[in-house]
Write a protein that holds these residues in place. Structure first.
Motif, PDB file in Angstrom:
ATOM      1  N   GLN A 188      45.176  35.981  17.932  1.00  0.00           N
ATOM      2  CA  GLN A 188      43.761  36.360  17.915  1.00  0.00           C
ATOM      3  C   GLN A 188      42.899  35.256  18.513  1.00  0.00           C
ATOM      4  O   GLN A 188      41.970  35.521  19.291  1.00  0.00           O
ATOM      5  CB  GLN A 188      43.324  36.651  16.481  1.00  0.00           C
ATOM      6  CG  GLN A 188      43.941  37.913  15.888  1.00  0.00           C
ATOM      7  CD  GLN A 188      43.754  37.999  14.395  1.00  0.00           C
ATOM      8  OE1 GLN A 188      42.884  37.350  13.824  1.00  0.00           O
ATOM      9  NE2 GLN A 188      44.575  38.809  13.731  1.00  0.00           N
ATOM     10  N   GLN A 189      43.225  33.992  18.166  1.00  0.00           N
ATOM     11  CA  GLN A 189      42.470  32.866  18.729  1.00  0.00           C
ATOM     12  C   GLN A 189      42.624  32.801  20.248  1.00  0.00           C
ATOM     13  O   GLN A 189      41.652  32.546  20.967  1.00  0.00           O
ATOM     14  CB  GLN A 189      42.945  31.546  18.104  1.00  0.00           C
ATOM     15  CG  GLN A 189      42.514  31.336  16.668  1.00  0.00           C
ATOM     16  CD  GLN A 189      42.985  29.979  16.154  1.00  0.00           C
ATOM     17  OE1 GLN A 189      44.160  29.778  15.870  1.00  0.00           O
ATOM     18  NE2 GLN A 189      42.069  29.044  16.051  1.00  0.00           N
TER      19      GLN A 189
ATOM     20  N   LYS B  66      40.650  35.645  21.921  1.00  0.00           N
ATOM     21  CA  LYS B  66      39.219  35.333  21.906  1.00  0.00           C
ATOM     22  C   LYS B  66      38.889  34.242  22.918  1.00  0.00           C
ATOM     23  O   LYS B  66      37.812  34.264  23.546  1.00  0.00           O
ATOM     24  CB  LYS B  66      38.791  34.892  20.504  1.00  0.00           C
ATOM     25  CG  LYS B  66      38.813  36.019  19.476  1.00  0.00           C
ATOM     26  CD  LYS B  66      38.482  35.495  18.080  1.00  0.00           C
ATOM     27  CE  LYS B  66      38.530  36.624  17.053  1.00  0.00           C
ATOM     28  NZ  LYS B  66      38.262  36.121  15.675  1.00  0.00           N
ATOM     29  N   HIS B  67      39.813  33.296  23.095  1.00  0.00           N
ATOM     30  CA  HIS B  67      39.607  32.247  24.097  1.00  0.00           C
ATOM     31  C   HIS B  67      39.493  32.870  25.490  1.00  0.00           C
ATOM     32  O   HIS B  67      38.586  32.523  26.259  1.00  0.00           O
ATOM     33  CB  HIS B  67      40.767  31.254  24.053  1.00  0.00           C
ATOM     34  CG  HIS B  67      40.845  30.377  25.263  1.00  0.00           C
ATOM     35  ND1 HIS B  67      40.043  29.258  25.443  1.00  0.00           N
ATOM     36  CD2 HIS B  67      41.621  30.479  26.396  1.00  0.00           C
ATOM     37  CE1 HIS B  67      40.318  28.713  26.615  1.00  0.00           C
ATOM     38  NE2 HIS B  67      41.278  29.413  27.209  1.00  0.00           N
TER      39      HIS B  67
ATOM     40  N   ILE C  99      38.709  35.892  26.257  1.00  0.00           N
ATOM     41  CA  ILE C  99      37.460  36.668  26.341  1.00  0.00           C
ATOM     42  C   ILE C  99      36.300  35.731  26.654  1.00  0.00           C
ATOM     43  O   ILE C  99      35.435  36.031  27.491  1.00  0.00           O
ATOM     44  CB  ILE C  99      37.205  37.421  25.022  1.00  0.00           C
ATOM     45  CG1 ILE C  99      38.263  38.508  24.822  1.00  0.00           C
ATOM     46  CG2 ILE C  99      35.806  38.031  25.016  1.00  0.00           C
ATOM     47  CD1 ILE C  99      38.179  39.201  23.468  1.00  0.00           C
ATOM     48  N   GLU C 100      36.284  34.570  25.983  1.00  0.00           N
ATOM     49  CA  GLU C 100      35.193  33.614  26.171  1.00  0.00           C
ATOM     50  C   GLU C 100      35.149  33.083  27.595  1.00  0.00           C
ATOM     51  O   GLU C 100      34.065  32.874  28.158  1.00  0.00           O
ATOM     52  CB  GLU C 100      35.358  32.445  25.191  1.00  0.00           C
ATOM     53  CG  GLU C 100      34.261  31.392  25.299  1.00  0.00           C
ATOM     54  CD  GLU C 100      34.473  30.238  24.336  1.00  0.00           C
ATOM     55  OE1 GLU C 100      34.031  29.115  24.662  1.00  0.00           O
ATOM     56  OE2 GLU C 100      35.077  30.447  23.263  1.00  0.00           O
TER      57      GLU C 100
ATOM     58  N   ARG D 138      39.941  38.627  30.847  1.00  0.00           N
ATOM     59  CA  ARG D 138      40.459  39.701  30.010  1.00  0.00           C
ATOM     60  C   ARG D 138      41.871  40.127  30.414  1.00  0.00           C
ATOM     61  O   ARG D 138      42.634  40.622  29.592  1.00  0.00           O
ATOM     62  CB  ARG D 138      39.507  40.894  30.050  1.00  0.00           C
ATOM     63  CG  ARG D 138      38.246  40.664  29.216  1.00  0.00           C
ATOM     64  CD  ARG D 138      37.187  41.736  29.421  1.00  0.00           C
ATOM     65  NE  ARG D 138      36.096  41.597  28.484  1.00  0.00           N
ATOM     66  CZ  ARG D 138      35.163  40.662  28.536  1.00  0.00           C
ATOM     67  NH1 ARG D 138      35.188  39.762  29.522  1.00  0.00           N
ATOM     68  NH2 ARG D 138      34.209  40.606  27.633  1.00  0.00           N
TER      69      ARG D 138
ATOM     70  N   LEU E 222      41.171  44.018  18.013  1.00  0.00           N
ATOM     71  CA  LEU E 222      40.643  43.088  19.008  1.00  0.00           C
ATOM     72  C   LEU E 222      41.098  43.512  20.403  1.00  0.00           C
ATOM     73  O   LEU E 222      40.316  43.501  21.363  1.00  0.00           O
ATOM     74  CB  LEU E 222      41.123  41.666  18.689  1.00  0.00           C
ATOM     75  CG  LEU E 222      40.561  40.531  19.543  1.00  0.00           C
ATOM     76  CD1 LEU E 222      39.043  40.447  19.434  1.00  0.00           C
ATOM     77  CD2 LEU E 222      41.198  39.198  19.107  1.00  0.00           C
TER      78      LEU E 222
END
Length: 376
Positions: free
Chosen positions: A324-325, A328-329, A331-332, A336, A365
């Motif tokens: 998940q981390q 999200k990284h 995505i940031e 994608r 997510l």
């Protein structure tokens, strides 16, 4: 060296055998403890050959006395009986000779003494060393180096015993616990003798490296007290402990440790006792990685954060939280495609290895990314 035997004929025979070796000198022989107590303290000797069965003070008691005079004296026991082997090795003797002694067997002992004396004379005292000469790598296996050269272990059990005691460094470990861990399938009486033999080999090896008297036995327990060494597992503990005290991670040391990381704690070693310790140390390494991820997130260093996240996934391939981390990284940083690839790889790994699917939070997510990609 000195020689002691209460039987004059046996003493003469032993002296004769020893004089066949030009490299050694018998400076005095004794038949009674009284004579030894009177003359011994004034003599300069490094080795003592002692008969075990003697009236008054036996050889074991004499050995303890000699060790009080000089803890570096090498003790060799000579006896017709096997029964004293355990006690002999507990006194840190370097050998245990059974009568009658062949020249070949005595030569082995003499060679061992010469090697120890040579190394002792060459070695630099620990207190004036500029840097540790002993390096111990625990992650990825168990490799022990002295001056960048692999330490030679007399037997595989000698190495395993050192690994076991090192894993319990500075802790008293009951003798029976060691036997149950290293000699689980061996009859107890035989295992006890094998333990004491292995302890003797280990003491000799460490002493030759300049680490004398680091293994002690008292009240049924062994303890390894070792200083002046470098170890990746201990470096890890120091970094984590300092971080807890100061709430600030030593990034330089942490990165150096990660760069030298070779794999899980004592990986690939077939030691049945290692599982619990390995799980603990692997979790500690994961904690270090998490601390670094938080640090790089706080300073907005996304490149190094990605590197540590990828390493963390290698270390914990089934962790939804870490996946998940990483998603999200990506995505940031607006990547994608990598986020989708990470999820699909993770899902396939879980199905193939464990027969399960990612947690609902991980799937949600991923679905959110998919919807965004579709809308785009």
């Amino acid at each position: 060296m000195i020689v002691m035997d209460d039987e004059p004929l046996a003493l003469v025979n032993m002296e004769k055998k020893l004089k066949e070796f030009n490299s050694i000198e018998v400076i005095k022989s004794f038949t009674t403890a009284k004579d030894l107590l009177a003359e011994g303290p004034s003599l300069d000797f490094q080795v003592a050959f002692l008969d075990v069965e003697m009236p008054g003070m036996n050889g074991l008691e004499i050995a303890r006395l000699l060790k009080e005079w000089n803890k570096n004296i090498f003790i060799v026991f000579v006896t017709a009986y096997r029964d004293y082997a355990v006690q002999a090795f507990e006194i840190h003797s370097i050998d245990y000779l059974l009568k009658p002694i062949s020249k070949a067997r005595l030569e082995t002992t003499i060679n061992r003494i010469q090697e120890l004396l040579h190394l002792e004379n060459k070695s630099t005292p620990l207190q004036i060393r500029n840097k540790p000469e002993l390096t111990i790598q625990c992650f990825g296996g168990f490799v022990v180096l002295h001056n960048n050269k692999a330490v030679h272990w007399r037997t595989l059990k000698t190495k395993e015993l050192f690994a076991f005691l090192f894993s319990n460094l500075n802790n008293h470990v009951p003798r029976d616990t060691i036997i149950d861990s290293l000699w689980v399938d061996t009859e107890f009486k035989k295992a006890r003798v094998q333990l004491h033999t292995t302890v003797s080999y280990l003491r000799t090896t460490l002493s030759a490296l300049g680490y004398s008297e680091v293994i002690q036995y008292a009240n049924g327990c062994y303890i390894l007290q070792l200083e002046d060494f470098q170890c990746d597992a201990h470096d890890l503990e120091h970094i984590l402990n300092a971080n807890m005290e100061t709430a600030k991670i030593d990034v330089e040391k942490a990165e150096a440790l990660i760069q030298s990381y070779q794999g899980e704690y004592m990986a690939a070693l077939d030691y049945p006792w290692i599982t619990s310790k390995a799980n603990f140390m692997n979790n500690r390494f994961t904690l270090l990685l998490h601390d670094l991820i938080e640090h790089y997130t706080a300073i907005h260093d996304v490149k190094k954060r990605e590197q540590i996240l990828l390493l963390t996934i290698e270390h914990n391939p089934y962790s939804d939280k870490i996946i998940q981390q990483l998603i999200k990284h990506y995505i940031e940083v607006d990547n994608r495609a990598c986020a989708v690839k990470v999820y699909n790889t993770f899902k396939n790994t879980l199905l193939a290895d464990l027969g399960i699917l990612p947690e609902q939070e991980t799937t949600e997510l991923f679905n959110a990314i998919s919807v965004e990609n579709f809308n785009l």
